[in-house]
Design a protein around this motif. Structure first.
Motif, PDB file in Angstrom:
ATOM      1  N   THR A   1      20.999  14.431 -14.772  1.00  0.00           N
ATOM      2  CA  THR A   1      21.271  13.247 -15.581  1.00  0.00           C
ATOM      3  C   THR A   1      21.583  12.046 -14.704  1.00  0.00           C
ATOM      4  O   THR A   1      21.106  10.930 -14.949  1.00  0.00           O
ATOM      5  N   TYR A   2      22.368  12.262 -13.652  1.00  0.00           N
ATOM      6  CA  TYR A   2      22.764  11.153 -12.803  1.00  0.00           C
ATOM      7  C   TYR A   2      21.682  10.745 -11.808  1.00  0.00           C
ATOM      8  O   TYR A   2      21.851   9.750 -11.097  1.00  0.00           O
ATOM      9  N   THR A   3      20.589  11.484 -11.751  1.00  0.00           N
ATOM     10  CA  THR A   3      19.458  11.032 -10.936  1.00  0.00           C
ATOM     11  C   THR A   3      18.526  10.102 -11.702  1.00  0.00           C
ATOM     12  O   THR A   3      17.648   9.483 -11.108  1.00  0.00           O
ATOM     13  N   VAL A   4      18.712  10.014 -13.021  1.00  0.00           N
ATOM     14  CA  VAL A   4      17.861   9.153 -13.852  1.00  0.00           C
ATOM     15  C   VAL A   4      18.364   7.719 -13.762  1.00  0.00           C
ATOM     16  O   VAL A   4      19.567   7.454 -13.857  1.00  0.00           O
ATOM     17  N   ARG A   5      17.442   6.779 -13.579  1.00  0.00           N
ATOM     18  CA  ARG A   5      17.757   5.352 -13.557  1.00  0.00           C
ATOM     19  C   ARG A   5      17.156   4.711 -14.807  1.00  0.00           C
ATOM     20  O   ARG A   5      15.986   4.936 -15.122  1.00  0.00           O
ATOM     21  N   ASP A   6      17.965   3.926 -15.512  1.00  0.00           N
ATOM     22  CA  ASP A   6      17.434   3.314 -16.730  1.00  0.00           C
ATOM     23  C   ASP A   6      18.073   1.967 -16.994  1.00  0.00           C
ATOM     24  O   ASP A   6      19.144   1.645 -16.479  1.00  0.00           O
ATOM     25  N   LEU A   7      17.384   1.188 -17.818  1.00  0.00           N
ATOM     26  CA  LEU A   7      17.846  -0.139 -18.234  1.00  0.00           C
ATOM     27  C   LEU A   7      17.507  -0.293 -19.710  1.00  0.00           C
ATOM     28  O   LEU A   7      16.355  -0.113 -20.111  1.00  0.00           O
ATOM     29  N   THR A   8      18.528  -0.610 -20.520  1.00  0.00           N
ATOM     30  CA  THR A   8      18.347  -0.796 -21.956  1.00  0.00           C
ATOM     31  C   THR A   8      18.753  -2.210 -22.330  1.00  0.00           C
ATOM     32  O   THR A   8      19.865  -2.656 -21.979  1.00  0.00           O
ATOM     33  N   ILE A   9      17.881  -2.923 -23.020  1.00  0.00           N
ATOM     34  CA  ILE A   9      18.146  -4.300 -23.441  1.00  0.00           C
ATOM     35  C   ILE A   9      17.930  -4.401 -24.947  1.00  0.00           C
ATOM     36  O   ILE A   9      16.843  -4.116 -25.449  1.00  0.00           O
ATOM     37  N   ASP A  10      18.973  -4.810 -25.656  1.00  0.00           N
ATOM     38  CA  ASP A  10      18.925  -4.994 -27.103  1.00  0.00           C
ATOM     39  C   ASP A  10      18.457  -6.421 -27.383  1.00  0.00           C
ATOM     40  O   ASP A  10      19.113  -7.386 -27.017  1.00  0.00           O
ATOM     41  N   TYR A  11      17.325  -6.531 -28.088  1.00  0.00           N
ATOM     42  CA  TYR A  11      16.772  -7.862 -28.374  1.00  0.00           C
ATOM     43  C   TYR A  11      16.714  -8.126 -29.879  1.00  0.00           C
ATOM     44  O   TYR A  11      15.930  -8.960 -30.349  1.00  0.00           O
ATOM     45  N   THR A  12      17.587  -7.464 -30.641  1.00  0.00           N
ATOM     46  CA  THR A  12      17.564  -7.607 -32.102  1.00  0.00           C
ATOM     47  C   THR A  12      17.674  -9.059 -32.532  1.00  0.00           C
ATOM     48  O   THR A  12      16.947  -9.512 -33.435  1.00  0.00           O
ATOM     49  N   GLU A  13      18.569  -9.800 -31.912  1.00  0.00           N
ATOM     50  CA  GLU A  13      18.856 -11.168 -32.334  1.00  0.00           C
ATOM     51  C   GLU A  13      18.034 -12.211 -31.591  1.00  0.00           C
ATOM     52  O   GLU A  13      18.356 -13.397 -31.655  1.00  0.00           O
ATOM     53  N   CYS A  14      16.996 -11.784 -30.913  1.00  0.00           N
ATOM     54  CA  CYS A  14      16.244 -12.749 -30.097  1.00  0.00           C
ATOM     55  C   CYS A  14      15.644 -13.864 -30.937  1.00  0.00           C
ATOM     56  O   CYS A  14      15.719 -15.038 -30.584  1.00  0.00           O
ATOM     57  N   SER A  15      15.022 -13.510 -32.068  1.00  0.00           N
ATOM     58  CA  SER A  15      14.367 -14.529 -32.880  1.00  0.00           C
ATOM     59  C   SER A  15      15.356 -15.430 -33.598  1.00  0.00           C
ATOM     60  O   SER A  15      14.958 -16.458 -34.167  1.00  0.00           O
ATOM     61  N   ARG A  16      16.658 -15.101 -33.572  1.00  0.00           N
ATOM     62  CA  ARG A  16      17.669 -15.910 -34.261  1.00  0.00           C
ATOM     63  C   ARG A  16      18.625 -16.599 -33.277  1.00  0.00           C
ATOM     64  O   ARG A  16      18.982 -17.762 -33.477  1.00  0.00           O
ATOM     65  N   ASN A  17      19.050 -15.879 -32.244  1.00  0.00           N
ATOM     66  CA  ASN A  17      20.093 -16.406 -31.365  1.00  0.00           C
ATOM     67  C   ASN A  17      19.597 -16.862 -30.005  1.00  0.00           C
ATOM     68  O   ASN A  17      20.321 -17.584 -29.305  1.00  0.00           O
ATOM     69  N   ALA A  18      18.436 -16.413 -29.578  1.00  0.00           N
ATOM     70  CA  ALA A  18      17.929 -16.841 -28.270  1.00  0.00           C
ATOM     71  C   ALA A  18      17.575 -18.327 -28.313  1.00  0.00           C
ATOM     72  O   ALA A  18      17.131 -18.846 -29.349  1.00  0.00           O
TER      73      ALA A  18
END
Length: 424
Positions: free
Chosen positions: A74-91
């Motif tokens: 598990t600790y050898t896995v590298r990951d990146l998670t980005i939540d873009y739910t509000e992009c069309s409203r708050n970005a």
């Protein structure tokens, strides 16, 4: 008519003869073998203290060892998670600005490059003319264009990601396991058969079996599952600063229709045998297939559309990941990347959220701590019981195995009382 005599019955004079015949023995007696006469050798486990301690020691070693290995993977896995739910409203609708850090989650090693902090991502939203023509799940030469909200996100990868690198979309609070939702499809139609409207009306595909504006046209593919398919689109990540190269940018090419679904899934789908004038796309597909199905824009071959196959493989939990694209041959270099998302799928209407995940995989798949934790917990319980039995059997109150003094009738409380026997 004289009554018929039963076979084997003797005459009336024979009935008074009490002497039996020589061949009157049992005719269905089983063979005199150990198996048929239930004389097979048997073994019964006697749970001695040494056996119990040995069993729990082995279980503790296996569970703790395997749990530690799973945790290491598990600790050898590298990951990146980005939540873009509000992009069309708050970005911001302009220059890129920093995203809130609570929308970003990452797991990288401590030796990662500090100049590329994965929590420092920027975003903005713009309206762009997007060209559409889907054929077998791939974008080809556009048949028409439409204005869409495009979310642009720039993010950092602080260390090289070894291939295969996979790209998932993650939905929260989307219940694909609802009873009516699970049943809402027609298997024969997905296989390519031209199922008639008389069969689809009143079937599990209702209310999405036919076009309500034109009652004679069949929705292909019918049902709620196909209609609700996730339709955000992602570009391949673009490296913005290429080391030792004159090129200002470099595309990290990811395939979105090859090797992203299980090989056996395509056997459940096929090219449709409907005539184009018989069918129409599902309502939620109209923005993508605005022109409907025709000879120049035929319906996709579902056996080749792996993204659709992934969506139709329903998730058991309301929060789930589905594979969108992957790269199996190139290392994803350290640097800053840009990705563009055509924001079509509205999750706010059902209080859900959506994000994308870029991750490596280990021998056990993507990052998941729970299998290792569960094995460690079970191994710890076995170890505690093992220590308790060792102390109890050998140190605290050791006793002789099979000691008859512990029988109830040999206890002091039973002294002087007659022992019950089986005699009446």
């Amino acid at each position: 008519m004289a009554p018929r005599r039963r076979r084997g019955a003797g005459s009336d004079s024979d009935r008074d003869d009490p002497a039996p015949e020589v061949n009157d023995g049992p005719k269905n007696r089983p063979p005199n073998t150990a198996f048929r006469q239930q004389r097979m050798r048997a073994w019964q486990c006697v749970l001695t203290p040494k056996l119990i301690v040995t069993v729990f020691s082995i279980l503790a070693a296996l569970y703790l060892g395997f749990g530690a290995y799973l945790t290491y993977l598990t600790y050898t896995v590298r990951d990146l998670t980005i939540d873009y739910t509000e992009c069309s409203r708050n970005a911001p609708n302009g220059p890129l600005q920093l995203m809130p850090e609570e929308l970003i989650k990452s797991h990288f090693s401590n030796s990662a490059n500090p100049n590329f902090d994965p929590r420092q991502a920027t975003w903005n939203r713009t309206e762009k003319e997007i060209g559409y023509q889907f054929k077998n799940g791939d974008l080809t030469q556009p048949s028409y264009t439409a204005t869409r909200n495009v979310c642009t996100i720039e993010f950092n990868i602080p260390e090289p990601l070894q291939y295969p690198v996979t790209f998932y979309y993650h939905l929260e609070n989307f219940y694909q396991n609802h009873r009516r939702y699970v049943q809402s499809f027609n298997a024969k139609q997905l296989l390519g058969e031209a199922v008639g409207l008389d069969v689809l009306n009143g079937s599990n595909c209702d209310p999405l079996s036919h076009d309500p504006t034109n009652g004679t046209k069949i929705i292909y593919p019918c049902g709620i599952i196909a209609n609700s398919m996730f339709n955000d689109t992602f570009t391949s990540p673009v490296l913005l600063s290429v080391a030792n190269s004159a090129a200002p940018e470099k595309v990290y090419e990811m395939k979105n229709n090859s090797g992203i679904s299980w090989p056996g899934l395509k056997d459940l789908y096929g090219a449709t045998k409907y005539n184009y004038d018989q069918i129409t796309p599902p309502p939620n597909w109209n923005e993508t297939y605005r022109l409907g199905w025709n000879a120049s824009l035929p319906p996709p071959d579902l056996s080749q559309w792996e993204g659709f196959q992934n969506w139709m493989m329903l998730a058991a939990a309301p929060n789930f990941y589905k594979l969108y694209q992957r790269n199996d041959k190139d290392v994803m270099e350290t640097g800053r990347y840009r990705i563009e998302i055509v924001d079509n799928f509205d999750t706010v209407v059902y209080s859900g959220r959506k994000s994308f995940v870029i991750t490596t995989i280990s021998a056990m798949g993507s990052r998941n701590q729970w299998p290792g934790i569960i094995f460690l917990i079970v191994g710890g319980i076995c170890l505690i019981l093992d220590v308790y039995f060792i102390l109890s059997f050998f140190l605290w109150k050791p006793r002789k195995l099979g000691d008859p003094s512990y029988l109830s009738w040999n206890q002091p409380s039973a002294a002087g009382q007659p022992h019950a026997t089986g005699a009446s």
